[in-house]
Design a protein around this motif. Structure first.
Motif, PDB file in Angstrom:
ATOM      1  N   ASP A 196      66.214  55.958  84.759  1.00 29.85           N
ATOM      2  CA  ASP A 196      67.400  56.230  83.947  1.00 29.85           C
ATOM      3  C   ASP A 196      68.061  57.534  84.384  1.00 29.85           C
ATOM      4  O   ASP A 196      67.459  58.607  84.304  1.00 29.85           O
ATOM      5  CB  ASP A 196      67.001  56.312  82.464  1.00 29.85           C
ATOM      6  CG  ASP A 196      68.213  56.495  81.562  1.00 29.85           C
ATOM      7  OD1 ASP A 196      69.286  55.947  81.857  1.00 29.85           O
ATOM      8  OD2 ASP A 196      68.075  57.210  80.547  1.00 29.85           O
TER       9      ASP A 196
ATOM     10  N   LYS B 160      55.309  54.458  80.260  1.00 29.92           N
ATOM     11  CA  LYS B 160      54.830  55.837  80.362  1.00 29.92           C
ATOM     12  C   LYS B 160      55.760  56.659  81.240  1.00 29.92           C
ATOM     13  O   LYS B 160      56.123  56.235  82.336  1.00 29.92           O
ATOM     14  CB  LYS B 160      53.411  55.836  80.953  1.00 29.92           C
ATOM     15  CG  LYS B 160      52.762  57.210  81.049  1.00 29.92           C
ATOM     16  CD  LYS B 160      51.372  57.092  81.664  1.00 29.92           C
ATOM     17  CE  LYS B 160      50.680  58.443  81.784  1.00 29.92           C
ATOM     18  NZ  LYS B 160      50.315  59.014  80.478  1.00 29.92           N
ATOM     19  N   ASP B 161      56.136  57.825  80.779  1.00 29.34           N
ATOM     20  CA  ASP B 161      56.998  58.718  81.547  1.00 29.34           C
ATOM     21  C   ASP B 161      56.193  59.323  82.696  1.00 29.34           C
ATOM     22  O   ASP B 161      55.236  60.067  82.478  1.00 29.34           O
ATOM     23  CB  ASP B 161      57.540  59.835  80.641  1.00 29.34           C
ATOM     24  CG  ASP B 161      58.608  60.683  81.324  1.00 29.34           C
ATOM     25  OD1 ASP B 161      58.729  60.613  82.565  1.00 29.34           O
ATOM     26  OD2 ASP B 161      59.324  61.418  80.622  1.00 29.34           O
TER      27      ASP B 161
ATOM     28  N   LYS C 278      60.073  55.729  84.063  1.00 29.98           N
ATOM     29  CA  LYS C 278      58.977  55.230  83.231  1.00 29.98           C
ATOM     30  C   LYS C 278      58.312  54.045  83.915  1.00 29.98           C
ATOM     31  O   LYS C 278      58.986  53.176  84.469  1.00 29.98           O
ATOM     32  CB  LYS C 278      59.479  54.826  81.847  1.00 29.98           C
ATOM     33  CG  LYS C 278      59.885  55.991  80.961  1.00 29.98           C
ATOM     34  CD  LYS C 278      60.247  55.520  79.568  1.00 29.98           C
ATOM     35  CE  LYS C 278      60.594  56.697  78.658  1.00 29.98           C
ATOM     36  NZ  LYS C 278      60.924  56.240  77.286  1.00 29.98           N
TER      37      LYS C 278
ATOM     38  N   SER D 188      57.816  60.913  85.284  1.00 30.99           N
ATOM     39  CA  SER D 188      58.798  61.748  85.978  1.00 30.99           C
ATOM     40  C   SER D 188      58.218  63.022  86.570  1.00 30.99           C
ATOM     41  O   SER D 188      58.699  63.515  87.593  1.00 30.99           O
ATOM     42  CB  SER D 188      59.943  62.123  85.035  1.00 30.99           C
ATOM     43  OG  SER D 188      60.521  60.980  84.457  1.00 30.99           O
TER      44      SER D 188
ATOM     45  N   ILE E  65      64.906  60.197  84.103  1.00 31.03           N
ATOM     46  CA  ILE E  65      63.588  59.798  83.602  1.00 31.03           C
ATOM     47  C   ILE E  65      63.129  58.550  84.350  1.00 31.03           C
ATOM     48  O   ILE E  65      63.904  57.609  84.559  1.00 31.03           O
ATOM     49  CB  ILE E  65      63.633  59.518  82.084  1.00 31.03           C
ATOM     50  CG1 ILE E  65      63.990  60.802  81.318  1.00 31.03           C
ATOM     51  CG2 ILE E  65      62.301  58.960  81.595  1.00 31.03           C
ATOM     52  CD1 ILE E  65      64.204  60.587  79.836  1.00 31.03           C
TER      53      ILE E  65
END
Length: 238
Positions: free
Chosen positions: A6, A64-65, A60, A67, A58
């Motif tokens: 994103d 789960k992030d 994912k 980054s 970001i």
């Protein structure tokens, strides 16, 4: 979604490599990124693997992030990256190269390690024949197979392939693409593909994204993009 990107922005100094791109990949899809040199395709993969730093955005994976995670932790989580240029260990044997692909997977039993090796040898019979041979003595096509196989040794949910056909003979390219289709049919692998041969890539992809100057300018189903007049003129030589 298995992978969600994103508003990803990446800069190399004063040069903007990615300008707020957003990509979604569902589980068990083959998704391809196409575009000219410098469009930002490899940077996208390296951003997912955390081999380059992002300016913002970001990423994912399975909700789960990731980054800001370390590259090794991302591999352990289930993402394998097969970079352009293969980057095998030329002095190590084929089998030693494969075992390097599982290093990030902690506490693997010997039984599980052998199971993964045998799985790769079934996918790549040529590698089994040459398992004691130094990686650097393999042909270009065999080295590419080794690079992909090494990536699969971590048993990833998502495998990212950067220009797997680069510099290979047509008959070997066909083998590589047959393998990608075969991996998809297992129902256990999702594939993000960068490929200079846009026609072949779009022909096997569920969906595609067209990158231009660090931005996504077009997206759609693989076969739809194959028929798109702008895509034909820019990337398919028609």
């Amino acid at each position: 979604m298995l992978l969600t990107i994103d508003d990803l922005t990446v800069n190399y100094g004063y040069i903007s490599a990615l300008r707020g791109i957003s990509i979604d990949i569902k589980e068990n899809e083959v998704v391809t990124l196409i575009g000219g040199n410098g469009a930002g395709k490899s940077t996208t993969l390296m951003s997912i693997s955390r081999l380059v730093d992002k300016e913002k955005g970001i990423i994912k994976f399975n909700g789960k992030d990731i980054s800001n995670m370390k590259p090794a932790d991302i591999v352990a989580l289930g993402i394998a990256h097969v970079p352009e240029g293969r980057n095998i260990f030329p002095k190590l044997s084929v089998e030693e190269n494969l075992l390097m692909g599982s290093v990030v997977c902690k506490n693997l039993s010997k039984q599980e390690l052998n199971r993964r090796l045998e799985e790769q040898y079934q996918l790549f019979p040529k590698l089994k024949e040459r398992r004691k041979q130094a990686g650097g003595t393999l042909s270009g096509g065999e080295q590419q197979m080794l690079a992909i196989s090494r990536g699969l040794m971590s048993d990833p949910k998502l495998i990212m392939l950067d220009e797997p056909s680069l510099g290979l003979a047509p008959i070997i390219i066909e083998e590589i693409f047959e393998l990608i289709v075969k991996l998809k049919k297992t129902g256990t692998k999702t594939i993000l593909l960068i490929e200079q041969n846009a026609m072949m890539a779009l022909g096997i992809a569920d969906r595609g994204y067209v990158l231009q100057n660090g931005e996504i300018v077009l997206t759609g189903k693989g076969l739809e993009l194959l028929k798109n007049e702008d895509v034909k003129k820019a990337y398919l030589g028609e």
